[in-house]
Design a protein around this motif. Structure first.
Motif, PDB file in Angstrom:
ATOM      1  N   VAL A 287      39.386  21.645  98.347  1.00  0.00           N
ATOM      2  CA  VAL A 287      40.533  22.370  97.803  1.00  0.00           C
ATOM      3  C   VAL A 287      41.081  21.687  96.553  1.00  0.00           C
ATOM      4  N   LYS A 288      41.280  20.381  96.623  1.00  0.00           N
ATOM      5  CA  LYS A 288      41.886  19.673  95.503  1.00  0.00           C
ATOM      6  C   LYS A 288      40.880  19.288  94.429  1.00  0.00           C
TER       7      LYS A 288
ATOM      8  N   SER B 255      40.066  27.662  97.278  1.00  0.00           N
ATOM      9  CA  SER B 255      41.307  28.041  97.950  1.00  0.00           C
ATOM     10  C   SER B 255      41.332  27.630  99.412  1.00  0.00           C
TER      11      SER B 255
ATOM     12  N   HIS C 240      44.627  26.125  98.976  1.00  0.00           N
ATOM     13  CA  HIS C 240      45.196  26.079  97.631  1.00  0.00           C
ATOM     14  C   HIS C 240      46.423  26.990  97.574  1.00  0.00           C
TER      15      HIS C 240
END
Length: 278
Positions: A49-50, A55, A13
């Motif tokens: 992450v998305k 992170s 991230h």
């Protein structure tokens, strides 16, 4: 053992820092399966992450089914990275994910060979005992998960005795309390928060860490350490080895005041049991 180091290249991230820990915080290794029949470390990183807003990558290692241009084992996060793979236990465990849906398919021979090699390597480097190599479904609050849907007792036995054989799919093992999501609680006979099944005589709740045993004649073999708040259906009890509860599949827990709580249903409940579990 061929490990491809992808720690610098894995998706992270852009606006968040990865949580860190000391090596001394690491207590064990958790084995997962990806719940997909294929996939890549990039795809799993994208998910964690998305989608979840973490992170960093969800697992420290990903073991591909047959290898690809990047190799069979991909190292995706530092040991000191806290990655999102076991909820509240993230700080204390290394996460190893095998690509595959082991509810439907088996690990490949290459995967199992790589897994044993990686586990031995991590156990030696981080001073982790074989009893602390666990499946995701063996952690408290996760006994309902079919992850990695493999017989972890069998896997630990292969690790302990260096036999390195195949392990059986184990997602229907009755030792652990699995939630049947196809039924509502009203349709199930519930006792102490779990489904009560025919042939069971009570429920055992773990209060303090205690050994899970397997009997071998007149000897006991320690399988692993049970943790507080885990619950097990009890099939029987006898006075051997100071008194032990049979929790299924040949496993036993010793009767120790303050360490376990054994509870049995009322006569009224048992009458309902006779009607519903014929």
């Amino acid at each position: 053992m061929n490990i491809i180091d992808r720690r610098k290249n894995i998706l992270r991230h852009p606006s968040k820092k990865t949580p860190k820990r000391k090596l001394s915080d690491i207590k064990g290794i958790i084995v997962h399966h990806s719940l997909t029949t294929s996939g890549s470390a990039d795809a799993f990183a994208n998910f964690h992450v998305k989608t979840n807003g973490w992170s960093c990558m969800g697992y420290h290692y990903v073991i591909n089914r047959d290898g690809n241009k990047d190799g069979l084992i991909e190292w995706c996060a530092d040991w000191t990275d806290v990655t999102p793979h076991v909820g509240n236990y993230n700080k204390h465990y290394i996460g190893v994910c095998l690509v595959g849906d082991f509810r439907k398919q088996k690990p490949t021979q290459k995967q199992m060979k790589a897994l044993y090699e990686l586990l031995e390597y991590l156990m030696n480097k981080l001073n982790i005992s074989v009893e602390n190599v666990l499946g995701h479904q063996e952690l408290p609050s996760y006994t309902w998960k079919q992850c990695p849907a493999l017989n972890m007792d069998e896997l630990r036995g292969h690790l302990k005795y260096k036999t390195y054989g195949e392990v059986q799919n184990n997602y229907n093992n009755d030792l652990k309390i699995n939630i049947n999501k196809t039924k509502s609680d009203e349709e199930k006979l519930m006792f102490k928060g779990i489904e009560f099944k025919k042939g069971k005589i009570g429920v055992l709740t773990i209060l303090k860490p205690i050994n899970l045993w397997k009997r071998n004649g007149d000897k006991l073999e320690m399988v692993r350490i049970l943790q507080p708040n885990e619950k097990y259906r009890v099939y029987g009890y006898d006075e051997k080895f100071g008194g032990q509860y049979n929790v299924g599949d040949g496993y036993w827990v010793t009767k120790m005041d303050g360490y376990v709580l054994y509870e049995t249903p009322s006569k009224e409940f048992l009458k309902k049991d006779e009607k519903m579990l014929k």
